[in-house]
Design a protein around this motif. Sequence first.
Motif, PDB file in Angstrom:
ATOM      1  N   LEU A  95       0.831  -1.206   0.000  1.00 53.07           N
ATOM      2  CA  LEU A  95       0.000   0.000   0.000  1.00 53.07           C
ATOM      3  C   LEU A  95       0.866   1.256   0.000  1.00 53.07           C
ATOM      4  CD1 LEU A  95      -2.759  -0.975   2.602  1.00 53.07           C
ATOM      5  CD2 LEU A  95      -2.825  -1.173   0.121  1.00 53.07           C
ATOM      6  N   VAL A  97      -2.068   5.553   2.379  1.00 52.91           N
ATOM      7  CA  VAL A  97      -3.107   4.540   2.592  1.00 52.91           C
ATOM      8  C   VAL A  97      -2.730   3.665   3.785  1.00 52.91           C
ATOM      9  CG1 VAL A  97      -4.324   2.570   1.587  1.00 52.91           C
ATOM     10  CG2 VAL A  97      -3.797   4.567   0.174  1.00 52.91           C
ATOM     11  N   CYS A 147      -5.658  12.081   4.756  1.00 57.56           N
ATOM     12  CA  CYS A 147      -6.545  12.283   3.607  1.00 57.56           C
ATOM     13  C   CYS A 147      -6.362  13.688   3.040  1.00 57.56           C
ATOM     14  CB  CYS A 147      -8.002  12.056   3.999  1.00 57.56           C
ATOM     15  SG  CYS A 147      -8.409  10.344   4.371  1.00 57.56           S
TER      16      CYS A 147
END
Length: 83
Positions: A31, A35, A70
């Motif tokens: 990943l 993430v 994010c």
Amino acid sequence: MEPDYADTIITPSHYSRYTIEPIEFIMVNDLPFHVGSIVKYACRAGFKSYEGKDEVEAEKTDLLKIIRYCEMRINQLNEEGIL
């Protein structure tokens, strides 16, 4: 080596309840960093304690970290820098 090294570093209690630890899942699935960080904080939210914080504040800390990763990725996608 400190006596609690294995418990604190290798198998922390806030991850040991899973069949596969988040770090192993992250690495096996290759990943991306952001993430992997989101997965890590999501898995431990509500289970990791922080000195000076009650359970609710500790959980909110990890949830806010998810939001921050994010936001940084969105900034990167928008070519606005990362931070």
